[in-house]
Enzyme design. Sequence first.
Site, PDB file in Angstrom:
ATOM      1  N   GLY A 616     129.848  -2.494  53.101  1.00  0.00           N
ATOM      2  CA  GLY A 616     129.804  -1.043  52.972  1.00  0.00           C
ATOM      3  C   GLY A 616     130.123  -0.517  51.591  1.00  0.00           C
ATOM      4  O   GLY A 616     130.354   0.676  51.429  1.00  0.00           O
ATOM      5  N   LYS A 617     130.138  -1.376  50.591  1.00  0.00           N
ATOM      6  CA  LYS A 617     130.477  -0.946  49.231  1.00  0.00           C
ATOM      7  C   LYS A 617     129.273  -0.981  48.295  1.00  0.00           C
ATOM      8  O   LYS A 617     129.402  -0.786  47.096  1.00  0.00           O
ATOM      9  CB  LYS A 617     131.608  -1.803  48.665  1.00  0.00           C
ATOM     10  N   GLY A 618     128.087  -1.267  48.837  1.00  0.00           N
ATOM     11  CA  GLY A 618     126.883  -1.241  48.034  1.00  0.00           C
ATOM     12  C   GLY A 618     126.726  -2.411  47.089  1.00  0.00           C
ATOM     13  O   GLY A 618     126.094  -2.286  46.045  1.00  0.00           O
ATOM     14  N   VAL A 619     127.310  -3.568  47.444  1.00  0.00           N
ATOM     15  CA  VAL A 619     127.185  -4.746  46.590  1.00  0.00           C
ATOM     16  C   VAL A 619     126.458  -5.875  47.325  1.00  0.00           C
ATOM     17  O   VAL A 619     126.657  -7.042  47.038  1.00  0.00           O
ATOM     18  CB  VAL A 619     128.563  -5.222  46.086  1.00  0.00           C
ATOM     19  N   SER A 622     124.977  -7.982  52.836  1.00  0.00           N
ATOM     20  CA  SER A 622     123.979  -8.545  53.738  1.00  0.00           C
ATOM     21  C   SER A 622     123.107  -9.578  53.033  1.00  0.00           C
ATOM     22  O   SER A 622     122.794 -10.626  53.585  1.00  0.00           O
ATOM     23  CB  SER A 622     123.103  -7.437  54.312  1.00  0.00           C
ATOM     24  N   ASP A 675     118.035  -7.273  46.075  1.00  0.00           N
ATOM     25  CA  ASP A 675     119.340  -7.802  46.450  1.00  0.00           C
ATOM     26  C   ASP A 675     119.277  -9.312  46.658  1.00  0.00           C
ATOM     27  O   ASP A 675     120.104 -10.072  46.157  1.00  0.00           O
ATOM     28  CB  ASP A 675     119.840  -7.124  47.731  1.00  0.00           C
TER      29      ASP A 675
END
Length: 1624
Positions: A616-619, A622, A675
């Site tokens: 949930g921190k955008g790094v 997933s 990603d």
Amino acid sequence: MNLQDKYKQDMIEVVRHLIHAGHDVHVVTGAPDFVFTTEIQSPRLFIRRVLLDCGAVQADALTVDRLASLAKYSETAVKPRVQILAQESEWLNSVKADLVVSDVVPVACRAAADAGIRSICVTNFSWDFIYAEYVMAAGLHHRSIVWQIAEDYSHCEFLIRLPGYCPMPAFRDIIDVPLVVRRLHKSSKEVRKELGVTDDVKLVILNFGGQPSGLKLKEEFLPPGWLCLVCGASKSDDLPPNFIKLARDAYTPDIIAASDCMLGQYEARKIGYGTVSEALAYKCPFVFVRRDYFNEEPFLRNMLEQSQCGVEMIRRDLLTGHWRPYLERAISLKPCYEAGINGGEVAAHILQETALGKNYASDKLSGARRLRDAIVLGYQLQRASGRDITIPEWYATAENQLGHSTPSSPVDDGSSALSPDVENFDILYGDVQGLSDTVAFLHSLSELQEKHTRRERKAAASLFNWQEDIFVTRAPGRLDVMGGIADYSGSLVLQMPIKEACHVALQRIHPSKHRLWKHAEARQNDKGGNPTAVLQIVSYGSELSNRGPTFDMDLSDFVEEGKPISYEKAKKYFARDPSQKWAAYVAGAILVLMTELGVQFEDSISMLVSSAVPEGKGVSSSASVEVASMSAIAAAHGLNISPRELAILCQKVGLYAVLQSVENHIVGAPCGVMDQMASACGEANKLLAMICQPAEIVGLVDIPSHIRVWGIDSGIRHSAVYFSVGGADYGSVRIGTFMGMKMLKAKASEELSQSCAANGLNYDEVEQDDLELLKQEASLDYLCNLPPHRFEALYAKSLPQTIVGETFLEQHKNHNDPVTVIDQNRTYGVKAPTMHPIYENFRVQTFKALLSSTSSTYQLTSLGELLYQCHYSYSACGLGSDGTDRLVHLVQELQHSAESKSEGGTLYGAKITGGGSGGTVCVIGRNCLKSSEHIFEVQQRYKKATGYLPFIFEGSSPGAGKFGYLKIRRRSTPKKANTGENDAAVTVENSNQRNGVFWCSKPEALGKWHFVSIFSFLFLHQKGWLANHALHHRNGSVNESLEKLASYGIMPNMILYLLNDYGMPIAKGTSVIHTWSATSDILSIFGAFLSDSYLGRFLVISIGSFSSLLIPGTCLPMLELSAMAWFCVLFQSLLDNGSLLCLPGEFGLTILWLTAMTPELRPSCESVMLDCNSATSAQLAVLFLSMGLISIGAGCVRPCSIAFGADQLTNKEGSNNERVLDSYFNWYYTSIAISTVIALSVIVYIQENLGWKIGFGVPAVLMFISAVSFILGSPFYVKAQPGHSLLTTFVQVVVVAIKNRKLSLPDSCDQYYQERDSDLVVPTDSLRCLNKACIKKTPETLSNPYGSVSDPWSQCTVGQVESLKSLLRVLPMWSTGIFMMVSQSSFSTLQATTMDRRLFGNFKIPAGSFTLIMVITLSIIIPIYDRIMVPVLAKYWGLPRGFNSKTRIGIGLLFVCAGKATSAIVETMRRNAAIEQGLEDQPNAVIHMSVLWLVPEFFLLGIAEAFNPVGQVEFFYTYFPKTMSSFAMALFTLELAAANVVGSILVSIVDQVTSVGGTESWLSSNINRGHLNYYYALLTLLGVINFLYFLVICWAYGPSPGQKIEASADKKEEKFDYKELPTS
């Protein structure tokens, strides 16, 4: 009394007790009347049916519909809010309510406030916490709900909090009560008799309010001999014969107590407080199924499991009837909840007293303060689940799963050696590459064979077959430096792999060898029992996202009619159970390989997933999971897949190349490919440049050395989907982008048609080029291929700002995006989402070019400006957030600050990253120390404004392709560094010049090596005011001061050196220090024996002084040989009663200094986070060798120095020797204290601010000066000659007494043997058994001149017997001082590091210097006592010498109890402050609490030290003869040794006992989660017990002796009166 209740059964008990106490209770509820009236029949009960809130709306029996819950609450309590408040306030006044009790209806608190009535909440959860996660999923909708609920709760006076509670930050004042449980009406036997069920039948009660979707009860669901009692079934439900339908009014607590276990859901089909409390109270194991998206559940679930009362069932097994393994597991449990269950009575009593006017709460604040609290709450509620504010101790987060914090320093520097954890495995292929997080993961694997209490570890422990190979892969997360959401539009992107990574361990094994979990085995048996391929997965950190920790499936489920199932079917397969939907990211890789590459999976697969990439921190948490999983599967099956191809398999983009696989087609989240590419193809400290059309890697861009990139987490989850993006806002922006491209292409086609119609075939060259451009733009594949100038010239004005989905579909039919669906009723932004990728592509290209330009301020400024432009473009698209905007603004403030300009610039730019709407901000700046300081300042300012301390991402690591994979196998016996007993050299693996350490010894020296190892855990005693050298008559005082500076300068911060530089846990480091100190003190007995019996005090002190030194420049291998030779010659000389033949010149302080000077002598550590690799055996050997040699010196010096000083005071004609001796003891400690003050201030300050190299070097130099100055004073000293061996004498007395045990004690004194001219004629009557040793025998035993004994093993003197008695007699008093010396300084140092140590300006008090307060106190109290109190006591109380030694000992014991009690209080305040400030998981963070709060405890301990140790030394010195004076001091140091042994054992016991069951240890390395306050309270209790024991001992001793030693240098004139002391 008015009670507002939505319907919770626990409140029935509270109501019953209130009515029983004589109160009228009005219940406002939405529940039917019978819920209350069936249990309470009373005219004092009034029920009013009004629905004031709606709770959580369920999509089905097991899943909460988050958006529907918010919508329903809005309809129920938000829109009619004004009418509700007016109506409820009027009604409350009409019934003349004295108190409003809410469970936990928010509007009831506000209505009570409007009516002027006090209100109280009773609950274990609150709706602000529950709804906060729902708001994240709702995007921008319903945000005001959480804020309004928090504001309503703030009107509540206080909270009565029930066990199993969630974080409830809206309540400032809290009272905890026991479990609220409904009472039983009937016994178990009565219930079974009524049901007609015999005792041999197993009963399970199934609780649900209607069957879950897809559940059809069948007879085969239950094992033979079982009967199921169904609660809540409707009349129309047709049940099998082994299922019994209970009556509607059946009293469920009685049924639960009579059942063997419980299954299902209760209270609206969920794990509810009522069900859990009754299961715990009546010890009925509960088999439960998770209800997703209800945030109360993890807390109740953990409470069940901690009490051995819960078994989690997979939803799939509930629906398909695979109940047997769960039921059998349940009845094997032994529930152990022993806490109180009278919470209803306790809560009712509190409510009653409050209604009568008692004030339980602190003064409430209102207005601006409440508003500020609500603002802080808003940020806190948006943090990751499981990390908010106060969390119960038993709630374990993912950081504790591995026992490590996020690993740091992953980049191999070429100097790290394999840790013992790695050595537990044979690495058959691959290399750990010096990555500390990989070593930590292997460590977690090595611990799986140990016994575990957490479910994740239990499941993982049975996952692997340790005789088979295991494959380990690693994939990092990524920081989006530039590009972001423009990836799906074909933009150039720049991504940096971060150091945080996901690890996957995978084992491929034949189905016949696969160890299946019980329920998987049962499922396979139901299918025929033949072994088939099964996939089993364990995911660490499940509690953070309320997901199931395990997943299993038959691999045949992926096959249908011989072919892989479709991605659409796979998506539905994983969506059946939201708590296990996360498994799609792992198991989905198998289906992709089957579909895309035709891989067949015939073997079973076991996988362990452990990700340190925060969710949930955008790094890209997933992506790291997907890539690591795919890599592991490919490696285990021998698939040669390139990193690029692997990334595309994990995440394909668009419809143009190949299908998007795992995330888009199986998970259902519309994401780009960058990603996965960054995670798979990235390299450390480089940016991966990629054009997303669909995935063309341009290359790797070096980050210039003068530039640094950070990530700062805003604490706001950018999505509610478990691992990845998938939130509504991201999807709507993507839809808007594709809408814009569709409109733009339509506009280009229109322009092209008009141009063709207007000009026909007559085109000039320019017009022809324009037409070609229009043709390209009409068939545009990627939006980023359109240059910004073309967009502005032709298309910008034609695009609408927004458009309704229905309108767009009417005009354009579709938007050509295969992974998103247009909502016809929703309005989408178009212009901003379309502009963003067009301009972002240009910004990224410019950014890439600037990185390779000449280093300059202009370069940095331009790079930062590009980041700012990107950030504000995100905001224009609607993907910004308050938190990320605040962080960017803070960076701008510091960028333009005067301080930054004076440094030539520090930070230059920042932007939101990834999918936006929260997450992490990327910051770029100059690579310098000041920039790092400014990053930390941003972190602190953000925390001050929001209450949340951001996580900082810094550092980089290799991608999955660069790492490859490890192929490992567990060794049957772990490999040890030094194994060969007959080797000519003791070697350490890779012991070459690179490591800088090797051992050179002969075969015959190996035995001595083990002897030296015994002394390796040695410690110089930490109490700096104890003797090391005498206060000598002339030169000794200078020597004493310098020696103290050296010795005690290394002590206070030693715990930090072990923790930070050697990576030891706090409990282990403390135990090492205790053991080191204890061994030093034990060696004092050896030093005393050597001094009094053989060498004399001067020579022993000289040896001890030089034993702490090492002449630099010698070969390290010789250290061992020198120590061995020294011990060999020393003991040989003692046996020969000769002198020491050799004196070593190479000893310990210099070796300790070398460990700081030489990097190879200590573990490699990351410079910022101080997270160290485990120390190798060789590194620990060098460290412990230095400590051991220091301790040998302490053992020689400590027992001799005070006695050597007393020797200098000998005065044959002195008439005041007694008073001089008393004063000597006082001023001796004062002089030492002064030196210690300097050591604890100056030396500790040097260590903290200049580092260990100088911090250890200065003490080494001072120790050398100390030793030399002592030797130079030799001609001036009085040197007492050694006597006979005391230890030998003691042994001789025991041996002779045993030989003479049959002799009778004579009546005449002439029958006892005494030395010539001795005043001792007859032995004392105590310990009479020893008197037989001095009975005269035949004259042959006295054949030597002067009647001396020729055979001392057959005849002893009266003096020898009384010497041993004097030792035994003081042991009871000696034992009282053990507790006094139990150390706590290491913990105090750790406390100080977490507190605000600023004294004035920027000066910070060193954490290790607080012992200085104790020393200063001691230095002040002793002179005051000696020069003021003693004369007063002599004048007014007739005590010429002041308090006697026993009184001083007792005073010291009382003050140490007070000091430790103060420590407990201060630590409670410190820990509460850390929790309130949201720092519970930040053990290294500094809390807003002054370190001066530690002063009182050190002040009290200083007073204790001023009385107790001085009194003890005086007591021992008084009761021993002068020939035993060194032994008297050695006895005191032996007491210190015993205290350190007790301290070490106490720490170990407390650490182990308090961590039983997976709970956080009191002595946790994270002292914010531990309970040092409980440990200090325990010490206080032990101190009180010890003082009572001391009083008993004093009573047994009787009055203090009045006779003293007559000091005399002439042995013939020496007199000593043996005191009559109690026997042992």
